[in-house]
Write an enzyme that holds these catalytic residues in place. Sequence first.
Site, PDB file in Angstrom:
ATOM      1  N   GLU A 166      55.288  42.945  86.126  1.00 55.69           N
ATOM      2  CA  GLU A 166      54.655  43.875  85.196  1.00 55.69           C
ATOM      3  C   GLU A 166      54.321  43.282  83.828  1.00 55.69           C
ATOM      4  O   GLU A 166      54.840  43.746  82.808  1.00 55.69           O
ATOM      5  CB  GLU A 166      55.556  45.106  84.995  1.00 55.69           C
ATOM      6  CG  GLU A 166      55.836  45.871  86.269  1.00 55.69           C
ATOM      7  CD  GLU A 166      56.456  47.248  86.006  1.00 55.69           C
ATOM      8  OE1 GLU A 166      56.784  47.538  84.854  1.00 55.69           O
ATOM      9  OE2 GLU A 166      56.598  48.014  86.974  1.00 55.69           O
ATOM     10  N   GLU A 373      57.769  48.208  93.936  1.00 59.04           N
ATOM     11  CA  GLU A 373      58.644  49.191  93.294  1.00 59.04           C
ATOM     12  C   GLU A 373      58.026  50.563  93.446  1.00 59.04           C
ATOM     13  O   GLU A 373      56.823  50.731  93.253  1.00 59.04           O
ATOM     14  CB  GLU A 373      58.817  48.949  91.777  1.00 59.04           C
ATOM     15  CG  GLU A 373      59.745  47.842  91.405  1.00 59.04           C
ATOM     16  CD  GLU A 373      59.897  47.687  89.896  1.00 59.04           C
ATOM     17  OE1 GLU A 373      59.817  48.699  89.158  1.00 59.04           O
ATOM     18  OE2 GLU A 373      60.092  46.548  89.452  1.00 59.04           O
TER      19      GLU A 373
HETATM   20  C1  BGP Z   1      59.537  49.120  86.067  1.00 63.07           C
HETATM   21  C2  BGP Z   1      60.433  47.916  85.966  1.00 63.07           C
HETATM   22  C3  BGP Z   1      61.793  48.078  86.561  1.00 63.07           C
HETATM   23  C4  BGP Z   1      62.372  49.475  86.477  1.00 63.07           C
HETATM   24  C5  BGP Z   1      61.352  50.576  86.693  1.00 63.07           C
HETATM   25  C6  BGP Z   1      61.803  51.948  86.306  1.00 63.07           C
HETATM   26  O1  BGP Z   1      58.675  49.141  84.996  1.00 63.07           O
HETATM   27  O2  BGP Z   1      59.831  46.802  86.578  1.00 63.07           O
HETATM   28  O3  BGP Z   1      62.607  47.077  86.028  1.00 63.07           O
HETATM   29  O4  BGP Z   1      63.250  49.646  85.461  1.00 63.07           O
HETATM   30  O5  BGP Z   1      60.156  50.350  86.021  1.00 63.07           O
HETATM   31  O6  BGP Z   1      61.585  52.141  84.945  1.00 63.07           O
HETATM   32  P1  BGP Z   1      62.665  52.678  83.951  1.00 63.07           P
HETATM   33  O7  BGP Z   1      63.930  51.960  84.326  1.00 63.07           O
HETATM   34  O8  BGP Z   1      62.196  52.307  82.593  1.00 63.07           O
HETATM   35  O9  BGP Z   1      62.705  54.139  84.173  1.00 63.07           O
END
Ligand code: BGP
Length: 465
Positions: A166, A373
């Site tokens: 990302e 993800e």
């Molecule tokens: C993405 C990231 C992850 C993860 C996920 C959920 O942006 O790659 O590392 O954390 O989001 O987001 P958050 O944890 O900020 O809710």
Amino acid sequence: MECRFPEGFVWGAATAALQVEGALDEDGRGPSVWEVFLRERPGRVFGGATPAVACDHYHRFAEDVRLMREFGLTGYRLSIAWPRLFPQGDGPLNEPGAAFYHRLFDALTAAGIEPNVTLFHWDLPQALADRGGWENPATVRAFVQYAETCYRLFGDRVRRWSTLNEPSWMTLHGWLTGLHPPGRRDPAAAARVSTALLAAHAGAVQTFRQSGIPGAIGIVLNLSPVLPATERPEDVAAARLADAILNRWFSDPVLHGAFPDEGLALCRDFGIAPSPDETARATSPAGRPDFLGVNYYYPTHVAADATATAYHLNTSGARGEDCALALAGRFRSVRNPAGRYTDWGWEIFPDGLYLLLKNVHTQAPALPLYVTENGIGLADRLVDGEVHDPERIAFVRGHLAAVHRAIGEGVPVRGYYLWSLLDNFSWSNGYRKRYGLFHVDRATLRRLPKDSASWYRDVARANGF
Ligand code: BGP
């Protein structure tokens, strides 16, 4: 069966080093920008949480791999911590740090679980940040060297690599909103960093191909379908611009070797357009990936009437607190009146995943895709030794159905990695926002399968539902 997936479809879960490992000072690991940032600005994270212990995966990885196997996973997406291998970012290899990943990859291989390894999931060695970080071309060189070391050390067990996680989200928060390290609000620096990240990606891909080590290499992008709030031409144009900035600023160089015109025009308006040299390095054909990793959480609805530049991320999980993103005079995100939202203000919209998989496929018809993800953050509660999370099961089921529909229409989606394996350090949200298939007790670090873990196991074993 309602949705049967193709033979060999990868049923995975994902984590990232800083979010699960803990043991930040052990075996010679150097500090990353995150620890230093949080020490200096503890208020930045909900509840003042830190990743110091996280899930203690560093010491409990064997148990975690056993759980993955018992719960039917065939793939595990993880990241390597650059500061464990190179505490100074470059220079000599820290052998004890490398030994941890040898142990982990051995365990995964023995369990028959395919690793999908991300080289950089935001934990830049602080030593490199002290020398200018991503604004110093030396960091790009150090990244390529670090990548080459990883291929050489682990390439016998790892066959699927991703360069960056990302870059868009990291640039947005590191250099525009200031929520992530280095906590800047500097559009010119953001533009420079974005080109450096793309150059680092291209360099690491090229080095992989030159190494002759077997396997595939790609990149993981966060993509959010951008939908106009109305069909009015100004909202449609605003959505196109937002799409160019949020999605295509990174996907176009990687897929097509060029920055999107709307994004370039905006940069020119602000006097921050990349130079010809930066553009050439960022859009190099060497960076064409073997596959694309897609991270999807929510769609973005956009209107044109933005009076002020603003950003807000709900990090507390207070229901009804909207997230906001606006660039004065250009676009602003709006709430979907018909939408369903999580407590953290992220819209639940499975069709968004279908739309974006179709869209990427149209742009790059031959490119294999992975959902690297997808998941839902909830304030899960342990009651009488159990965690019932029907919302997560419904969320994953809906999104898998969207993936299945795209596959049925010819989109080559090869696997799905649920975010996340474990409840972990959720960046600005600390530990309240839980994503795991396994509940992690913050006091004892005990892992407990949620209802969703059992459900996902059955889906993985049946190759569908
Ligand atoms: C993405 C990231 C992850 C993860 C996920 C959920 O942006 O790659 O590392 O954390 O989001 O987001 P958050 O944890 O900020 O809710």
